[in-house]
Design an enzyme around this catalytic site. Structure first.
Site, mmCIF file in Angstrom:
data_model
loop_
_atom_site.group_PDB
_atom_site.id
_atom_site.type_symbol
_atom_site.label_atom_id
_atom_site.label_comp_id
_atom_site.label_asym_id
_atom_site.label_seq_id
_atom_site.Cartn_x
_atom_site.Cartn_y
_atom_site.Cartn_z
ATOM 1 C CB CYS A 115 -0.943 -0.001 1.200
ATOM 2 S SG CYS A 115 -2.045 -1.410 1.166
ATOM 3 C CG HIS A 255 -3.267 3.285 2.087
ATOM 4 N ND1 HIS A 255 -3.690 2.869 0.840
ATOM 5 C CD2 HIS A 255 -3.337 2.186 2.899
ATOM 6 C CE1 HIS A 255 -3.994 1.588 0.899
ATOM 7 N NE2 HIS A 255 -3.797 1.155 2.138
ATOM 8 C CG ASN A 285 -6.583 -1.075 0.905
ATOM 9 O OD1 ASN A 285 -5.895 -0.615 -0.011
ATOM 10 N ND2 ASN A 285 -6.071 -1.520 2.036
HETATM 11 O O1 UT7 Z 1 -3.839 -1.343 3.570
HETATM 12 C C1 UT7 Z 1 -2.960 -2.119 4.303
HETATM 13 C C2 UT7 Z 1 -3.099 -1.856 5.721
HETATM 14 N N1 UT7 Z 1 -4.333 -2.433 6.212
HETATM 15 C C3 UT7 Z 1 -5.017 -1.798 7.131
HETATM 16 O O2 UT7 Z 1 -4.655 -0.710 7.479
HETATM 17 C C4 UT7 Z 1 -6.193 -2.493 7.752
HETATM 18 C C5 UT7 Z 1 -6.104 -2.366 9.250
HETATM 19 N N2 UT7 Z 1 -7.142 -3.076 10.002
HETATM 20 C C6 UT7 Z 1 -8.443 -2.757 9.937
HETATM 21 O O3 UT7 Z 1 -8.846 -1.931 9.168
HETATM 22 C C7 UT7 Z 1 -9.394 -3.421 10.904
HETATM 23 O O4 UT7 Z 1 -8.658 -4.122 11.878
HETATM 24 C C8 UT7 Z 1 -10.411 -4.399 10.222
HETATM 25 C C9 UT7 Z 1 -11.432 -3.624 9.419
HETATM 26 C C10 UT7 Z 1 -9.679 -5.387 9.346
HETATM 27 C C11 UT7 Z 1 -11.179 -5.172 11.296
HETATM 28 O O5 UT7 Z 1 -11.834 -4.257 12.170
HETATM 29 P P1 UT7 Z 1 -11.674 -4.377 13.750
HETATM 30 O O6 UT7 Z 1 -12.522 -3.342 14.342
HETATM 31 O O7 UT7 Z 1 -10.211 -4.364 14.062
HETATM 32 O O8 UT7 Z 1 -12.331 -5.780 14.035
HETATM 33 P P2 UT7 Z 1 -11.676 -7.052 14.719
HETATM 34 O O9 UT7 Z 1 -10.723 -7.731 13.796
HETATM 35 O O10 UT7 Z 1 -11.188 -6.700 16.077
HETATM 36 O O11 UT7 Z 1 -12.959 -7.966 14.867
HETATM 37 C C12 UT7 Z 1 -14.060 -7.596 15.729
HETATM 38 C C13 UT7 Z 1 -15.173 -8.603 15.538
HETATM 39 C C14 UT7 Z 1 -14.686 -10.055 15.565
HETATM 40 O O12 UT7 Z 1 -15.689 -10.829 16.186
HETATM 41 P P3 UT7 Z 1 -15.506 -11.295 17.722
HETATM 42 O O13 UT7 Z 1 -14.222 -12.083 17.752
HETATM 43 O O14 UT7 Z 1 -15.437 -10.045 18.522
HETATM 44 O O15 UT7 Z 1 -16.716 -12.131 17.961
HETATM 45 C C15 UT7 Z 1 -14.622 -10.420 14.124
HETATM 46 O O16 UT7 Z 1 -14.787 -11.815 13.899
HETATM 47 O O17 UT7 Z 1 -15.773 -8.418 14.258
HETATM 48 C C16 UT7 Z 1 -15.798 -9.660 13.546
HETATM 49 N N3 UT7 Z 1 -15.694 -9.391 12.133
HETATM 50 C C17 UT7 Z 1 -16.768 -9.191 11.348
HETATM 51 N N4 UT7 Z 1 -18.075 -9.148 11.611
HETATM 52 C C18 UT7 Z 1 -18.913 -8.873 10.590
HETATM 53 C C19 UT7 Z 1 -14.570 -9.316 11.382
HETATM 54 N N5 UT7 Z 1 -14.904 -9.050 10.102
HETATM 55 C C20 UT7 Z 1 -16.254 -8.961 10.048
HETATM 56 C C21 UT7 Z 1 -17.171 -8.711 9.026
HETATM 57 N N6 UT7 Z 1 -18.488 -8.683 9.329
HETATM 58 N N7 UT7 Z 1 -16.777 -8.496 7.743
#
Ligand code: UT7
Length: 328
Positions: A115, A255, A285
């Site tokens: 990225c 980004h 993204n």
């Molecule tokens: O471009 C390269 C660099 N990349 C980035 O900068 C991305 C950085 N990371 C992020 O943007 C975020 O971490 C994500 C969008 C990928 C995830 O968001 P988050 O708020 O960090 O969620 P999380 O991974 O902590 O997950 C929270 C909950 C989990 O459920 P439990 O374990 O709390 O029951 C996940 O399983 O949300 C769940 N979850 C979803 N639920 C519905 C994860 N993805 C989804 C989804 N729909 N698509």
């Protein structure tokens, strides 16, 4: 003789017509429009048409760039293509794109920094202009993320899309264009964001395909934290080094990985959201594509002399910020 700087003299882009909505992803994985919008700010993303690859999107964007900058393809000296989803291992996508557009006097190569690829490529291209070596350098940021996305993994498939942006770099004697950059790489971040197979570590095999090792893998939370830190700290250091405050900055082009990351970086810098370029809701993204696509869309609002900070974070980890004075 006045100093030569490398100015962006035109910007163009290409995004595929096919739109993938959150409602469509709800049919593939256990997710919802509400979750995707509130956690990422993404409403839809684009997906490339069948038979097309990265060089087709790059060629479409660069053809438009040549028309806008009134440049003949034969005048291009160099094309640098930032991508991690090139058409094939080799030839590189820049070389294929040069062929497609008829840039017969150019050489080209790809640069892989995920990225942050466009920032790294822009800084690299600028050096050739500043040194007086070349007069016209095209810098492309293109990724076809749909080809390395696992559409059964809800944590990643909602994030990524396909798209391309391209800029022309030319010499400038008014002090406009690329001013300074702080760029960083740390392979210690590889655990959190990578694609395991297809390289010399895990060459393609039945096993790598069966184990889904040709898809992007991401552990979101550590990447999120590192992205906010990496973008914010390099922006701050860049402004300090150039004796600028946020009031001197007209635009920040972050980004587009997550709307919450963009807002956190804006908060840290003290910039109002009106100064932040945002189009993540439309394209998700697009990896190396996000920053030049933003510049392309915001081009009508940019004014000659505007201080613009580009800032990115990506797989590697790679990250950094670059200061530009808009040249037209
Ligand atoms: O471009 C390269 C660099 N990349 C980035 O900068 C991305 C950085 N990371 C992020 O943007 C975020 O971490 C994500 C969008 C990928 C995830 O968001 P988050 O708020 O960090 O969620 P999380 O991974 O902590 O997950 C929270 C909950 C989990 O459920 P439990 O374990 O709390 O029951 C996940 O399983 O949300 C769940 N979850 C979803 N639920 C519905 C994860 N993805 C989804 C989804 N729909 N698509």
């Amino acid at each position: 003789m006045s100093k030569i700087t490398a100015a962006i003299t035109g910007v163009a882009g290409y995004v595929p017509e096919h739109i993938v909505t959150n409602a469509e992803l709800e049919k593939l994985v256990n997710t919802s429009d509400e979750w995707i919008m509130s956690r990422t700010g993404i409403k839809e993303r684009r997906r490339i048409q069948k038979g097309w690859a990265a060089s087709d999107m790059a060629a479409a964007a660069v053809r438009d760039l040549l028309v806008k900058t009134k440049t003949d393809a034969c005048e291009i000296d160099l094309m640098i293509c930032a991508t991690v989803t090139g058409d094939m291992k080799f030839p590189d996508t820049a070389t294929l794109t040069c062929h497609k557009i008829g840039a017969n006097n150019a050489f080209g190569y790809d640069l892989a920094a995920a990225c942050s690829g466009f920032l790294f490529a822009l800084q690299t291209g600028a050096q050739f202009i500043m040194a007086g070596t070349y007069k016209k350098v095209v810098v492309v940021g293109v990724d076809v993320m749909s080809t390395i996305t696992d559409y059964t993994d809800r944590t990643t498939c909602i994030l990524f899309g396909d798209g391309c942006g391209a800029v022309m770099l030319e010499p400038n004697t008014e002090g406009l264009g690329v001013q300074d950059a702080i760029l960083r790489s740390d392979g210690g971040g590889a655990n959190w964001l990578h694609m395991k197979a297809g390289g010399s570590l895990h060459p393609p095999s039945h096993e790598t395909v069966d184990k889904k090792m040709h898809y992007l893998f991401q552990e979101g939370r550590p990447v999120f934290k590192a992205a906010v830190n990496g973008m914010s700290s390099t922006m701050k250091a860049l402004m300090e080094r150039n004796q600028l405050t946020i009031n001197d900055i007209s635009w920040i082009t972050p980004h587009q990985a997550n709307k919450r990351i963009i807002s956190a970086v804006a908060d840290f810098s003290g910039a109002p959201m009106e100064k932040i370029m945002v189009n993540i809701h439309k394209y998700g993204n697009t990896t190396a594509g996000t920053i030049p696509i933003c510049l392309w869309e915001y081009e009508p609002q940019l004014k000659k002399g505007d201080n613009v900070i580009l800032t990115a974070f990506g797989g590697g980890f790679t990250w950094g910020s670059l200061l530009l004075k808009w040249a037209y």
